[in-house]
Design a protein around this motif. Sequence first.
Motif, PDB file in Angstrom:
ATOM      1  N   ASN A  96     -37.078 -36.546   5.449  1.00 18.45           N
ATOM      2  CA  ASN A  96     -37.055 -37.099   6.806  1.00 18.45           C
ATOM      3  C   ASN A  96     -35.665 -36.985   7.423  1.00 18.45           C
ATOM      4  O   ASN A  96     -35.526 -36.653   8.611  1.00 18.45           O
ATOM      5  CB  ASN A  96     -37.505 -38.560   6.815  1.00 18.45           C
ATOM      6  N   LEU A  97     -34.637 -37.265   6.643  1.00 18.84           N
ATOM      7  CA  LEU A  97     -33.266 -37.130   7.147  1.00 18.84           C
ATOM      8  C   LEU A  97     -32.955 -35.676   7.505  1.00 18.84           C
ATOM      9  O   LEU A  97     -32.317 -35.397   8.523  1.00 18.84           O
ATOM     10  CB  LEU A  97     -32.255 -37.652   6.130  1.00 18.84           C
ATOM     11  N   TYR A  98     -33.388 -34.745   6.665  1.00 21.99           N
ATOM     12  CA  TYR A  98     -33.158 -33.332   6.929  1.00 21.99           C
ATOM     13  C   TYR A  98     -33.705 -32.957   8.317  1.00 21.99           C
ATOM     14  O   TYR A  98     -32.994 -32.373   9.137  1.00 21.99           O
ATOM     15  CB  TYR A  98     -33.816 -32.450   5.853  1.00 21.99           C
ATOM     16  N   PHE A  99     -34.966 -33.284   8.562  1.00 20.31           N
ATOM     17  CA  PHE A  99     -35.571 -32.916   9.845  1.00 20.31           C
ATOM     18  C   PHE A  99     -34.946 -33.682  11.004  1.00 20.31           C
ATOM     19  O   PHE A  99     -34.760 -33.128  12.087  1.00 20.31           O
ATOM     20  CB  PHE A  99     -37.091 -33.095   9.799  1.00 20.31           C
ATOM     21  N   SER A 100     -34.596 -34.919  10.796  1.00 20.37           N
ATOM     22  CA  SER A 100     -33.943 -35.696  11.860  1.00 20.37           C
ATOM     23  C   SER A 100     -32.609 -35.069  12.237  1.00 20.37           C
ATOM     24  O   SER A 100     -32.305 -34.892  13.422  1.00 20.37           O
ATOM     25  CB  SER A 100     -33.725 -37.144  11.415  1.00 20.37           C
ATOM     26  N   TYR A 101     -31.802 -34.733  11.231  1.00 20.43           N
ATOM     27  CA  TYR A 101     -30.514 -34.102  11.510  1.00 20.43           C
ATOM     28  C   TYR A 101     -30.698 -32.721  12.131  1.00 20.43           C
ATOM     29  O   TYR A 101     -29.955 -32.337  13.038  1.00 20.43           O
ATOM     30  CB  TYR A 101     -29.663 -33.991  10.245  1.00 20.43           C
ATOM     31  N   PHE A 145     -33.221 -31.541  14.025  1.00 23.02           N
ATOM     32  CA  PHE A 145     -33.621 -31.637  15.430  1.00 23.02           C
ATOM     33  C   PHE A 145     -32.481 -32.167  16.287  1.00 23.02           C
ATOM     34  O   PHE A 145     -32.300 -31.738  17.428  1.00 23.02           O
ATOM     35  CB  PHE A 145     -34.872 -32.501  15.586  1.00 23.02           C
ATOM     36  N   CYS A 146     -31.710 -33.074  15.740  1.00 29.09           N
ATOM     37  CA  CYS A 146     -30.562 -33.607  16.481  1.00 29.09           C
ATOM     38  C   CYS A 146     -29.550 -32.496  16.771  1.00 29.09           C
ATOM     39  O   CYS A 146     -29.065 -32.366  17.892  1.00 29.09           O
ATOM     40  CB  CYS A 146     -29.915 -34.731  15.677  1.00 29.09           C
TER      41      CYS A 146
END
Length: 162
Positions: free
Chosen positions: A48-53, A55-56
């Motif tokens: 989840n952190l990977y995808f959040s970072y 997309f950010c």
Amino acid sequence: MNPQRLSVQIKCPFFKDLYPTFDLIIRDFLSAVKNLVSFDLSDHMIVNLYFSYMFCMINSIPTSNTKDRIFVCVDFSEGPLYTNYVIQSLQAFNHAHIVIQRQLTDQTDIYISDFHSMLVTVPQVIWLDPPTAQDWSGLADIILNIKQTRLQHLFPDYDWSD
């Protein structure tokens, strides 16, 4: 760089291929965070952190601030209307760090046209008719190859083995 490889497998080659610098930064950061004693992150949280970072970074860092930009010159003999059609289609890939040019420059990485030019030394993509899905796929392969080569030059000491 490469402290200790991220043990969590993030199975999304799309982002790794299209945004290799972002992928590298995020994976190294998450590896460092995962190895900190003060954090107890599950594999699900890491993903989840990977995808959040990712997309950010995609939405926050303009193409003009990246070094892995791909300069694409579009030059069709059919005139400006057809050239604009191809340019508008390419703009859908704006987040892939593609910079569209109407004239060949020293920065040009790929030349797209309906004719082969003996004066052009960069890879040429020749579309005699409106581009098909196979044409777009071929262009994507060229873009990814250029990105990988550029990445090797930007991070020569990085261990690219997975």
